[in-house]
Write an enzyme that holds these catalytic residues in place. Structure first.
Site, PDB file in Angstrom:
ATOM      1  N   ASP A  14       0.815  -1.229   0.000  1.00 36.93           N
ATOM      2  CA  ASP A  14       0.000   0.000   0.000  1.00 36.93           C
ATOM      3  C   ASP A  14       0.838   1.263   0.000  1.00 36.93           C
ATOM      4  OD1 ASP A  14      -2.233  -1.684   0.223  1.00 36.93           O
ATOM      5  OD2 ASP A  14      -2.063  -1.692   2.400  1.00 36.93           O
ATOM      6  N   ALA A  45      -4.177  -8.326  -2.897  1.00 36.86           N
ATOM      7  CA  ALA A  45      -3.875  -6.934  -2.582  1.00 36.86           C
ATOM      8  C   ALA A  45      -4.320  -6.105  -3.772  1.00 36.86           C
ATOM      9  CB  ALA A  45      -2.389  -6.747  -2.325  1.00 36.86           C
ATOM     10  N   HIS A  70      -4.118  -2.375  -6.091  1.00 40.18           N
ATOM     11  CA  HIS A  70      -3.472  -1.106  -6.420  1.00 40.18           C
ATOM     12  C   HIS A  70      -4.560  -0.120  -6.782  1.00 40.18           C
ATOM     13  CE1 HIS A  70       0.336  -3.001  -6.546  1.00 40.18           C
ATOM     14  NE2 HIS A  70       0.129  -3.661  -7.654  1.00 40.18           N
ATOM     15  N   THR A 117      -6.328 -12.340   3.650  1.00 40.33           N
ATOM     16  CA  THR A 117      -7.454 -11.775   2.901  1.00 40.33           C
ATOM     17  C   THR A 117      -8.367 -12.899   2.378  1.00 40.33           C
ATOM     18  OG1 THR A 117      -6.160 -11.799   0.878  1.00 40.33           O
ATOM     19  CG2 THR A 117      -6.164  -9.737   2.142  1.00 40.33           C
ATOM     20  N   THR A 136      -8.593  -4.079  -1.099  1.00 39.96           N
ATOM     21  CA  THR A 136      -9.249  -5.362  -1.338  1.00 39.96           C
ATOM     22  C   THR A 136     -10.347  -5.609  -0.309  1.00 39.96           C
ATOM     23  OG1 THR A 136      -7.169  -6.230  -2.157  1.00 39.96           O
ATOM     24  CG2 THR A 136      -8.859  -7.844  -1.642  1.00 39.96           C
TER      25      THR A 136
HETATM   26  P1  GDP Z   1      -0.328   0.095  -3.730  1.00 40.32           P
HETATM   27  O1  GDP Z   1      -0.931  -1.231  -3.397  1.00 40.32           O
HETATM   28  O2  GDP Z   1       1.109   0.188  -3.351  1.00 40.32           O
HETATM   29  O3  GDP Z   1      -0.585   0.499  -5.137  1.00 40.32           O
HETATM   30  O4  GDP Z   1      -1.042   1.169  -2.788  1.00 40.32           O
HETATM   31  P2  GDP Z   1      -2.599   1.529  -2.715  1.00 40.32           P
HETATM   32  O5  GDP Z   1      -3.046   1.970  -4.005  1.00 40.32           O
HETATM   33  O6  GDP Z   1      -3.378   0.472  -2.057  1.00 40.32           O
HETATM   34  O7  GDP Z   1      -2.544   2.714  -1.634  1.00 40.32           O
HETATM   35  C1  GDP Z   1      -2.015   3.927  -1.905  1.00 40.32           C
HETATM   36  C2  GDP Z   1      -3.106   4.985  -1.768  1.00 40.32           C
HETATM   37  O8  GDP Z   1      -2.511   6.243  -1.832  1.00 40.32           O
HETATM   38  C3  GDP Z   1      -4.122   4.997  -2.885  1.00 40.32           C
HETATM   39  O9  GDP Z   1      -5.355   5.405  -2.362  1.00 40.32           O
HETATM   40  C4  GDP Z   1      -3.578   6.027  -3.867  1.00 40.32           C
HETATM   41  O10 GDP Z   1      -4.572   6.627  -4.671  1.00 40.32           O
HETATM   42  C5  GDP Z   1      -3.020   7.009  -2.937  1.00 40.32           C
HETATM   43  N1  GDP Z   1      -1.884   7.810  -3.371  1.00 40.32           N
HETATM   44  C6  GDP Z   1      -0.776   7.439  -4.088  1.00 40.32           C
HETATM   45  N2  GDP Z   1       0.096   8.450  -4.141  1.00 40.32           N
HETATM   46  C7  GDP Z   1      -0.452   9.485  -3.433  1.00 40.32           C
HETATM   47  C8  GDP Z   1      -0.015  10.796  -3.089  1.00 40.32           C
HETATM   48  O11 GDP Z   1       1.089  11.230  -3.412  1.00 40.32           O
HETATM   49  N3  GDP Z   1      -0.862  11.542  -2.320  1.00 40.32           N
HETATM   50  C9  GDP Z   1      -2.073  11.103  -1.893  1.00 40.32           C
HETATM   51  N4  GDP Z   1      -2.843  11.892  -1.161  1.00 40.32           N
HETATM   52  N5  GDP Z   1      -2.511   9.856  -2.193  1.00 40.32           N
HETATM   53  C10 GDP Z   1      -1.709   9.065  -2.946  1.00 40.32           C
END
Ligand code: GDP
Length: 425
Positions: free
Chosen positions: A12, A38, A40, A127, A302
């Site tokens: 995440d 998981a 994204h 999960t 998820t």
């Molecule tokens: P991943 O599994 O590593 O892709 O991470 P996730 O997508 O589950 O969680 C990252 C969260 O941070 C998501 O809700 C993204 O939209 C959000 N996100 C990513 N980069 C940024 C950022 O620079 N700022 C903010 N506010 N949200 C971000």
């Protein structure tokens, strides 16, 4: 040329956004491990998407997306996600599934649920996507490759019958649950056969041909270093390697071919599921950060579960970056911290009265207490800023402090969830 996007921590970290961004300059995007356990989160012109099974290059029609041989393939999830994209206006993505990829079988999901139920308060916080039973079977050599699903049906049926003997014995004696029949499993497999057929390919030859033609390949990791079964916080880890090094195996690219390893870390920490999390904090302070985190709060992509919250952990992240072989660190969610007067950062672990900056083995980790240092906040909105020098001084100081502690260069800073909120250094 091969590059990788991986996580430094517990997952995440914002890898989805970074992959989506880097995918722009790639010809092929490959998922090399993990399954649909998981998610994204990707936000782009088509909307907000939570991808679990598909590679993050699916929003670019010039990209070939590959489910690599190291992945746990949930066929129904693949079909549902693919159809959802198309229904929401994304051009039908180019998708290939390696013939060597193995399939998450219906009983893997059942066993994941039954085992967590049996373990009760000692459960792993799975999960329940079948990932641990899937990889157990893969290495016990009773898994099913896509090639077998598409091969001779009599052989497939005979193997299902052999495997069910063991599965049914466990269902009967350990879990006291209904047994499975060969017919019901075969019915599902026949349905899946039709779904997978159009995508199945010899991706190994495809990838090596692409390399010969100097195409750009991006490997996309799931979760992060600390969930790796070897170098992570065993046993509170996932069941496949989350490291870029494993990307060469799970995608089938040559061991020396990876040039850039972009390791993603968040400007604070979050974790889903059980396991040591030294810089964790609780109560209203945690709830405030949880609500403000990510693009819609820190809740599992998820499961929707509230994520555990912690301050940035320099000890874990330095180690996590080393484990990945990081060339570039991407620091995400810096904008989220803008509300704080002071920002605590975990700079060491105190274990049995001694302070260390080296990430320890699990038994010691469980005893570790965070050593926190407070940095001044910047108290203004930094979303929309495009260059590093325009960031408030304290925001730059925060980035540079972390960089010095984790010992790897932060070359990109993300200051918002959307694709264009990125600052190159
Ligand atoms: P991943 O599994 O590593 O892709 O991470 P996730 O997508 O589950 O969680 C990252 C969260 O941070 C998501 O809700 C993204 O939209 C959000 N996100 C990513 N980069 C940024 C950022 O620079 N700022 C903010 N506010 N949200 C971000």
């Amino acid at each position: 040329m091969v590059n990788a996007v991986v996580g430094a921590n517990w997952g995440d970290e914002g890898k989805g956004k970074v992959t989506d961004l880097l995918a722009d300059q790639s010809d092929v995007v490959i998922r090399f491990q993990g399954g649909s356990n998981a998610g994204h989160t990707i936000i782009n012109n088509y909307g907000r998407f939570a991808l679990h099974q598909l590679p993050s290059g699916v929003f670019h029609s010039h990209i070939t997306n590959i489910i690599g041989n190291g992945v746990a393939l949930n066929v129904d999830n693949l079909a549902n996600e693919y159809n959802e994209l198309v229904e929401r206006g994304v051009p039908a993505p180019k998708l290939l599934v390696s013939e060597r990829t193995q399939i998450v079988m219906p009983y893997h999901i059942l066993f994941d649920c039954y085992e967590e139920e049996r373990l009760g308060k000692n459960s792993f916080g799975s999960t329940k996507s079948g990932i641990a039973p899937f990889y157990s079977d893969k290495y016990a050599k009773i898994g099913f490759q896509v090639s077998e699903l598409l091969g001779d049906l009599d052989e497939l049926r005979a193997k299902v019958a052999r495997v069910l003997e063991v599965k049914n014995a466990t269902l009967r004696t350990l879990y006291n649950k209904p047994e499975l029949t060969v017919d019901e499993i075969m019915e599902t497999l026949l349905k899946w056969r039709e779904i997978v057929k159009p995508y199945a390919a010899d991706t190994f030859e495809f990838i090596h041909e692409a390399l010969k033609q100097n195409k750009k390949i991006l490997l996309e990791g799931q979760l992060g270093s600390l969930r790796d079964p070897d170098l992570g916080i065993y046993p509170m880890v996932t069941s496949s390697s989350t490291l870029a090094g494993y990307g060469t195996v799970g995608a089938g690219v040559p061991a020396g071919s990876i040039e850039k390893i972009y390791t993603v870390t968040k400007a604070y920490s979050s974790a889903v599921g059980a396991g040591a999390f030294v810089s964790e904090f609780f109560g209203d302070e945690a709830e405030e950060l949880r609500k403000r985190g990510g693009d819609k709060g820190e809740y599992g992509a998820t499961t929707g579960r509230p994520r555990r919250m912690g301050w940035f952990d320099c000890v874990a992240t330095r180690y996590g970056c080393m484990a990945q072989g990081t060339t570039d660190v991407v620091l995400t969610c810096l904008d989220v911290l803008s509300y704080l007067d002071e920002i605590p950062v975990c700079v060491g672990y105190e274990i049995d009265g001694e302070v260390t900056t080296k990430f320890p083995v699990t038994a010691k980790l469980n005893k570790a207490k965070p050593v926190l240092e407070k940095l001044p906040g910047w108290k203004c909105d930094i979303k929309g800023i495009k260059t590093y020098n325009e960031l408030p001084e304290n925001a730059r100081k925060y980035v540079e402090f972390i960089e010095s502690k984790i010992d790897h260069p932060i070359t990109m800073v993300s200051n918002g969830p959307s694709r264009d909120s990125i600052i190159y250094r």
